[in-house]
Design an enzyme around this catalytic site. Structure first.
Site, mmCIF file in Angstrom:
data_model
loop_
_atom_site.group_PDB
_atom_site.id
_atom_site.type_symbol
_atom_site.label_atom_id
_atom_site.label_comp_id
_atom_site.label_asym_id
_atom_site.label_seq_id
_atom_site.Cartn_x
_atom_site.Cartn_y
_atom_site.Cartn_z
ATOM 1 N N SER A 283 15.233 3.203 31.620
ATOM 2 C CA SER A 283 14.127 1.894 31.965
ATOM 3 C C SER A 283 13.660 1.615 33.556
ATOM 4 O O SER A 283 14.879 2.605 34.088
ATOM 5 C CB SER A 283 15.067 -0.143 31.089
ATOM 6 O OG SER A 283 15.863 0.100 32.298
ATOM 7 N N LYS A 284 13.334 1.374 34.319
ATOM 8 C CA LYS A 284 12.835 0.973 35.467
ATOM 9 C C LYS A 284 14.052 0.996 36.355
ATOM 10 O O LYS A 284 13.910 1.232 37.299
ATOM 11 C CB LYS A 284 11.897 -0.363 35.510
ATOM 12 C CG LYS A 284 10.814 -0.629 35.193
ATOM 13 C CD LYS A 284 9.223 -0.680 36.084
ATOM 14 C CE LYS A 284 7.965 -0.537 35.394
ATOM 15 N NZ LYS A 284 7.589 -0.663 34.773
ATOM 16 N N ARG A 285 15.319 0.299 35.621
ATOM 17 C CA ARG A 285 16.419 0.599 35.857
ATOM 18 C C ARG A 285 17.139 1.704 36.525
ATOM 19 O O ARG A 285 17.453 1.668 37.963
ATOM 20 C CB ARG A 285 17.652 -0.534 35.581
ATOM 21 C CG ARG A 285 18.046 -1.384 35.435
ATOM 22 C CD ARG A 285 18.986 -2.202 34.366
ATOM 23 N NE ARG A 285 19.021 -1.268 32.754
ATOM 24 C CZ ARG A 285 19.576 -1.134 32.510
ATOM 25 N NH1 ARG A 285 21.082 -0.451 34.089
ATOM 26 N NH2 ARG A 285 19.528 -0.381 31.664
ATOM 27 N N HIS A 286 16.872 2.392 35.838
ATOM 28 C CA HIS A 286 16.794 4.428 36.594
ATOM 29 C C HIS A 286 16.267 5.167 37.482
ATOM 30 O O HIS A 286 16.464 5.823 37.288
ATOM 31 C CB HIS A 286 17.323 4.868 34.872
ATOM 32 C CG HIS A 286 17.975 4.403 33.944
ATOM 33 N ND1 HIS A 286 17.719 2.904 32.937
ATOM 34 C CD2 HIS A 286 19.837 4.250 33.722
ATOM 35 C CE1 HIS A 286 18.618 2.899 32.222
ATOM 36 N NE2 HIS A 286 20.257 3.969 32.419
ATOM 37 N N GLY A 287 15.169 4.109 38.109
ATOM 38 C CA GLY A 287 14.605 4.676 38.892
ATOM 39 C C GLY A 287 12.989 4.697 38.326
ATOM 40 O O GLY A 287 12.649 4.137 37.692
#
Ligand code: GLU
Ligand code: ZN
Length: 478
Positions: free
Chosen positions: A253-257
């Protein structure tokens, strides 16, 4: 075997995600490997979230990655249109067939009614699914509601107590029981078909033989199988490919970059490097070698070697792969590829003031430190900023033992100063003074760059030339 035909069918509700790109790539590779065709279809039945801009961005991203297709949204073909909202008449024909055969029925339930039903089932701890209460509406009851102007949704009548089996090419045999499914909506009250309905009709009419898609659609497959059977359509083969997880083993997800292909493109990852990296997310070649050209990957690809377990998105690996591709570029090619990123550097003008051979030398000198093209922006700084000695460098220079070397450097600086000549000149300084190489290189490096470590010293000296080097040495002496 019949000619293979696969498809990639994105919903244009956002930019092309890494996962979508991987699905598209696997379809492309499978088509290439088997001499089959690939179709690009746009599934835009979510009217609220679908955007033409996203559709265009998806097409651009796929082309940038190096993919091509024989039929589809921008190429056309014999089975178009390839945008679902332009195929509503087709879906309507099949809806009428199902209604006429009593395999589907209009449902007049309101959102509120359905929600109340759902809550009751939840409270009772029962399986949440539609009760089927509109299945038994009489012709009069239907007429009354129609006269009130209520637009019904159309529900598919799920057969009782049947098993549906998928022999998935990746996951093996998966069995579903129809009793776990309530009658589901195939056409919403606004006349727009739902995904599960449109996808079956399109895949069938477009002659798709293999459906290679993300694992998250495995749970939709039983509904689709029911529709194939109800319409008497041939069922294609399925291959559900595993999720892509972040390094923490959570869904990407966006959390991962960065999660969209376009973000990687903007950072300066090379298309072939991403192609290579994405191909390894859930597939592996037989041999050890992982750096493979697109045509080598296509030749080696097979669904048998696609893994059941989730793939992990490892940024370090992507970076390493990208570096391998950067290393292989001709310097002229690399120079032209970094142009857009150079434009963002505050030293862009100074860089451009150098003649082309020096620009190429600069590129050569920093190439090995480049992970992606955008790195050029910081990496060229060292050539243009003043050499402010850091602590380590200051300490080394403070020993003062290099003064003699600096004098000889200034006095003997060669007329011709290409890197090879500079190298020979430094070697001579070592020899003449009976020093170790590092006793010449380190003080010079510290004085010229302010740092103990950095790119190739003879190259840097050659790029600066005599005057700039002497100016830097004098600066350091102060
Ligand atoms: N439009 C669907 C999606 O983007 C496609 C699913 C499928 O391949 O069947 O997830
Ligand atoms: Zn109903």
């Amino acid at each position: 075997m019949n000619k293979v035909k696969v498809r990639f069918a994105p919903s244009p509700t956002g930019p092309l995600h890494i996962g979508g790109a991987r699905s598209a790539l696997f379809n492309y590779l499978y088509a290439l490997k088997t001499g089959g065709d690939l179709v690009l279809r746009i599934e835009d039945t979510d009217l609220e979230r679908s955007r033409r801009e996203y559709e265009e961005e998806i097409v651009t991203s796929l082309r940038w990655l190096g993919l091509s297709w024989q039929e589809g949204i921008d190429t056309g073909g014999a089975n178009g249109p390839y945008r679902q909202t332009e195929r509503l008449d087709t879906y309507r024909r099949y809806t009428e067939q199902l209604l006429a055969e009593d395999k589907a029925y209009p449902c007049y339930c309101s959102e509120e009614e359905l929600e109340a039903e759902r809550q009751e089932l939840l409270a009772a701890g029962e399986l949440v699914r539609y009760s089927g209460k509109c299945r038994t509406l009489s012709a009069e009851e239907i007429a009354v509601r129609a006269a009130q102007g209520i637009k019904p949704a159309i529900r598919f009548q799920v057969p009782d107590s049947k098993e549906f089996v998928v022999d998935d090419l990746v996951r093996g045999r998966v069995v579903f029981h129809s009793d776990n499914e309530g009658d589901f909506i195939i056409v919403k009250s606004d006349g727009i078909p739902t995904y599960n309905f449109a996808v079956v009709i399109d895949d069938s009419l477009m002659g798709i033989t293999h459906i290679v898609r993300a694992e998250e659609h495995l749970s939709n497959t039983p509904r689709q199988l029911m529709i194939y059977q109800a319409l008497g359509l041939a069922i294609p083969q399925f291959a559900h490919i595993s999720l892509i997880l972040g390094e923490d083993r959570q869904k990407m997800s966006k959390r991962h970059g960065a999660t969209s292909l376009i973000q990687y493109r903007e950072m300066g990852y090379l298309p072939d490097a991403l192609f290579n990296f994405l191909s390894l997310l859930g597939w592996s070649p037989e041999g050890e070698e992982e750096i493979l050209k697109p045509e080598e990957i296509a030749a080696a690809f097979s669904l048998e070697r696609v893994s059941k377990s989730p793939a992990v998105f490892n940024l370090e690996k992507l970076n390493w792969i990208n570096q391998q591709y950067i290393k292989k570029l001709e310097s002229t090619e690399l120079l032209s590829m970094v142009q857009p990123y150079l434009a963002a550097s505050e030293h862009c003008q100074e860089f451009e003031a150098y003649d082309r051979s020096k620009q190429l030398l600069i590129i050569e000198t920093i190439r090995d430190q480049m992970v992606c093209l955008k790195d050029i922006k910081q990496l060229i700084d060292i050539f243009f900023i003043e050499a402010e000695a850091d602590d380590e460098a200051r300490e080394l220079l403070a020993t003062g033992s290099a003064e003699g070397v600096f004098d000889q450097f200034a006095a003997g600086y060669p007329e011709a100063d290409a890197p090879g000549e500079i190298k020979a000149f430094l070697k001579k300084l070592v020899k003449d003074n009976k020093l170790k190489p590092k006793d010449v290189y380190m003080p010079l490096r510290c004085a010229l760059t302010g740092q103990m470590h950095g790119p190739d010293l003879p190259n840097m000296i050659s790029i600066w030339g005599r005057d700039e080097c002497l100016r830097r040495l004098n600066q350091a002496r102060k």
